[in-house]
Motif scaffolding. Structure first.
Motif, PDB file in Angstrom:
ATOM      1  N   LEU A  84      25.574   7.495   4.177  1.00  0.00           N
ATOM      2  CA  LEU A  84      25.925   7.444   2.761  1.00  0.00           C
ATOM      3  C   LEU A  84      24.764   6.931   1.922  1.00  0.00           C
ATOM      4  O   LEU A  84      24.530   7.412   0.815  1.00  0.00           O
ATOM      5  CB  LEU A  84      27.136   6.542   2.563  1.00  0.00           C
ATOM      6  N   LYS A  85      24.029   5.961   2.461  1.00  0.00           N
ATOM      7  CA  LYS A  85      22.907   5.410   1.696  1.00  0.00           C
ATOM      8  C   LYS A  85      21.837   6.456   1.490  1.00  0.00           C
ATOM      9  O   LYS A  85      21.185   6.500   0.459  1.00  0.00           O
ATOM     10  CB  LYS A  85      22.324   4.211   2.440  1.00  0.00           C
ATOM     11  N   SER A  86      21.653   7.316   2.507  1.00  0.00           N
ATOM     12  CA  SER A  86      20.624   8.350   2.345  1.00  0.00           C
ATOM     13  C   SER A  86      21.006   9.304   1.244  1.00  0.00           C
ATOM     14  O   SER A  86      20.173  10.006   0.705  1.00  0.00           O
ATOM     15  CB  SER A  86      20.449   9.131   3.645  1.00  0.00           C
ATOM     16  N   GLN A  87      22.296   9.341   0.920  1.00  0.00           N
ATOM     17  CA  GLN A  87      22.736  10.297  -0.092  1.00  0.00           C
ATOM     18  C   GLN A  87      22.465   9.841  -1.507  1.00  0.00           C
ATOM     19  O   GLN A  87      22.578  10.612  -2.438  1.00  0.00           O
ATOM     20  CB  GLN A  87      24.256  10.500   0.035  1.00  0.00           C
ATOM     21  N   GLN A  88      22.135   8.564  -1.641  1.00  0.00           N
ATOM     22  CA  GLN A  88      21.981   8.040  -3.001  1.00  0.00           C
ATOM     23  C   GLN A  88      20.907   8.806  -3.756  1.00  0.00           C
ATOM     24  O   GLN A  88      19.787   8.923  -3.309  1.00  0.00           O
ATOM     25  CB  GLN A  88      21.608   6.559  -2.934  1.00  0.00           C
ATOM     26  N   GLN A  89      21.256   9.291  -4.909  1.00  0.00           N
ATOM     27  CA  GLN A  89      20.317  10.101  -5.688  1.00  0.00           C
ATOM     28  C   GLN A  89      19.273   9.215  -6.334  1.00  0.00           C
ATOM     29  O   GLN A  89      19.605   8.172  -6.871  1.00  0.00           O
ATOM     30  CB  GLN A  89      21.071  10.871  -6.770  1.00  0.00           C
ATOM     31  N   PRO A  90      18.038   9.643  -6.317  1.00  0.00           N
ATOM     32  CA  PRO A  90      17.018   8.877  -7.045  1.00  0.00           C
ATOM     33  C   PRO A  90      17.211   9.065  -8.548  1.00  0.00           C
ATOM     34  O   PRO A  90      17.926   9.951  -8.991  1.00  0.00           O
ATOM     35  CB  PRO A  90      15.710   9.490  -6.559  1.00  0.00           C
ATOM     36  N   LEU A  91      16.576   8.155  -9.314  1.00  0.00           N
ATOM     37  CA  LEU A  91      16.811   8.177 -10.760  1.00  0.00           C
ATOM     38  C   LEU A  91      15.909   9.195 -11.455  1.00  0.00           C
ATOM     39  O   LEU A  91      15.176   8.870 -12.367  1.00  0.00           O
ATOM     40  CB  LEU A  91      16.558   6.771 -11.330  1.00  0.00           C
ATOM     41  N   THR A  92      15.872  10.416 -10.955  1.00  0.00           N
ATOM     42  CA  THR A  92      15.094  11.431 -11.676  1.00  0.00           C
ATOM     43  C   THR A  92      16.033  12.580 -12.025  1.00  0.00           C
ATOM     44  O   THR A  92      17.099  12.729 -11.433  1.00  0.00           O
ATOM     45  CB  THR A  92      13.948  11.990 -10.812  1.00  0.00           C
ATOM     46  N   LYS A  93      15.585  13.400 -12.955  1.00  0.00           N
ATOM     47  CA  LYS A  93      16.427  14.534 -13.307  1.00  0.00           C
ATOM     48  C   LYS A  93      16.074  15.740 -12.462  1.00  0.00           C
ATOM     49  O   LYS A  93      16.512  16.850 -12.718  1.00  0.00           O
ATOM     50  CB  LYS A  93      16.230  14.847 -14.794  1.00  0.00           C
TER      51      LYS A  93
END
Lengths: 279, 169
Positions: A84-93
């Motif tokens: 699940l942690k790997s799924q976290q989206q980075p803060l870019t568009k």
């Protein structure tokens, strides 16, 4: 036999008295509502306390089995957590998505520590899982609270782990607040304190900041807690901070650890050998 | 014991029970002093009475009172205990020259000091047990002891007056 009856006959007054009083007491506590509740509540209380003590004793005997079950459950949860942690989206568009292989990169296997040392300058642990359970040398080992070490060698059923409490072991780490990279190295003195090296003195380091594994770690998954910054010191001519980290893992009471299988470790190692050699 | 004595005894006991449950049940002086005249038979029973008989009799009378008072078992408990303790009280109160075999328990025969001490012991133990059992709560202990004490004093007065009437016999 005759003498028994004679004895009873001699005590007939006392016996009759006891019998009658017993009947009376029974009548009092059965047929009078208030006394009945007194009796009921008191006996319930005694029975409850005795039964709870018995229950504690029984529970104590089952602790070993319960611990094993919990460790296995933890391993499953950890695998899912890492996914699940790997799924976290980075803060870019940017249209970034995590591939399936990267999501299922880490898998946790619960294992019991059957031998360890903490007082020498090079410390190792022995685990009760080996090649048959999928453990390979080079895998990361963590506990429920922090980082433990790396697998050095395996046999079919056992593994040897180089603990972080080893003078030649190092773990790539970062400060949680600022993201500053460094690495953890154990100086060999206390089993609770390690040094964090290579954090430039021009970067700000706050006491109490958490130290976690960095994203560039080849062995450990990112953001696994390692310890907490206990002391920040700076000599006049130093380039780096002298950071003392209190490790989260309690090595003295360590019983269950999780070996993290990195499915892409072989691929990553293979890829990195194709780097052209320096002239 | 001849038959007529038993008959008289039986009627006295029934009479005492009747007075107790019909009149004295709802009467209390200052809400603390209760009269338990049915204990008369326990007090007056001759010293040589068969203890087994006395225990059974106490149980029976106590049980009858309980039925009317709706306190199942409490009066019976107190009566049986006091019936059992009677010989102990006799031993405690033994006069200097020992007991006279033929004497009955009355004010005239046993004189004031012995009689009222005996009465106090009997009534106090009976009432104390009864009221404490009835209250059922340790926090009401003081109040129960107060009731027991005042009921004992009332009982002693009543029995004293009754004995006065029997003095001429």
């Amino acid at each position: 036999m005759i003498q028994l009856f004679q004895f009873l006959a001699r005590q007939r007054v006392i016996l009759l008295f006891l019998l009658l009083e017993l009947v009376n007491v029974w009548a009092v506590f059965k047929y009078n509502a208030y006394q009945h509740t007194l009796y009921f509540n008191t006996t319930n209380q005694w029975a409850a306390s005795i039964l709870s003590t018995t229950q504690e004793v029984k529970t104590y005997h089952q602790l070993r089995i319960v611990n094993g079950t919990l460790a296995r459950e933890n391993a499953q949860l950890r695998t899912e957590l890492l996914r699940l942690k790997s799924q976290q989206q980075p803060l870019t568009k940017l249209p970034y998505y995590v591939s399936e292989a990267m999501l299922n990169r880490y898998q946790a296997v619960a294992s019991k520590v059957i031998d360890q040392s903490t007082s020498m300058s090079q410390n190792y642990l022995t685990l009760d899982k080996g090649r048959k359970d999928g453990i390979q040398p080079g895998m990361a080992v963590i506990s429920s609270t922090g980082v433990v070490g790396k697998v050095m060698s395996c046999t079919d059923n056992l593994s040897l782990v180089v603990s972080v409490l080893h003078t030649s072991n190092s773990v790539s780490a970062k400060l949680k607040r600022s993201g500053e990279l460094g690495y953890i190295k154990w100086p060999g003195y206390q089993s609770e304190v390690a040094d964090m090296m290579d954090v430039s003195k021009y970067k700000k380091v706050v006491k109490g900041d958490t130290v976690v594994t960095s994203d560039y770690n080849a062995v450990f998954p990112p953001n696994i807690p390692i310890g907490i910054v206990a002391k920040v010191g700076l000599e006049k001519d130093d380039t780096f901070h002298d950071i003392k980290v209190m490790l989260f893992t309690q090595f003295a009471t360590l019983q269950y650890v999780y070996v993290i299988k990195n499915r892409l470790a072989g691929q990553q190692a293979q890829l990195e050998t194709t780097k052209p050699k320096a002239e | 014991m001849n038959f007529t004595f038993n008959f008289k005894w039986f009627f006295s006991v029934v009479f005492a029970i009747a007075i107790q449950v019909l009149f004295l049940r709802d009467i209390a002086i200052a809400n603390v002093a209760f009269c338990f005249i049915y204990t008369w038979f326990l007090v007056k029973a001759p010293m040589q009475v068969n203890p087994l008989l006395l225990l059974l009799g106490a149980m029976a009378v106590g049980w009858v009172i309980d039925v009317f008072y709706n306190t199942h078992g409490m009066h019976a408990f107190a009566c049986v205990l006091v019936a059992w303790l009677r010989p102990v009280y006799f031993r405690i109160l033994t006069p200097a020259n020992g007991y006279d075999e033929r004497s009955s328990i009355s004010l005239a025969e046993m004189k004031w000091l012995w009689f009222f001490s005996y009465l106090f012991l009997m009534l106090m133990s009976h009432h104390l047990l009864l009221f404490i059992l009835e209250a059922g709560d340790w926090s009401l202990l003081g109040y129960s002891v107060l009731k027991a004490l005042s009921s004992t004093l009332l009982g002693m007065a009543v029995f004293g007056i009754l004995e006065f009437f029997n003095r001429s016999e």
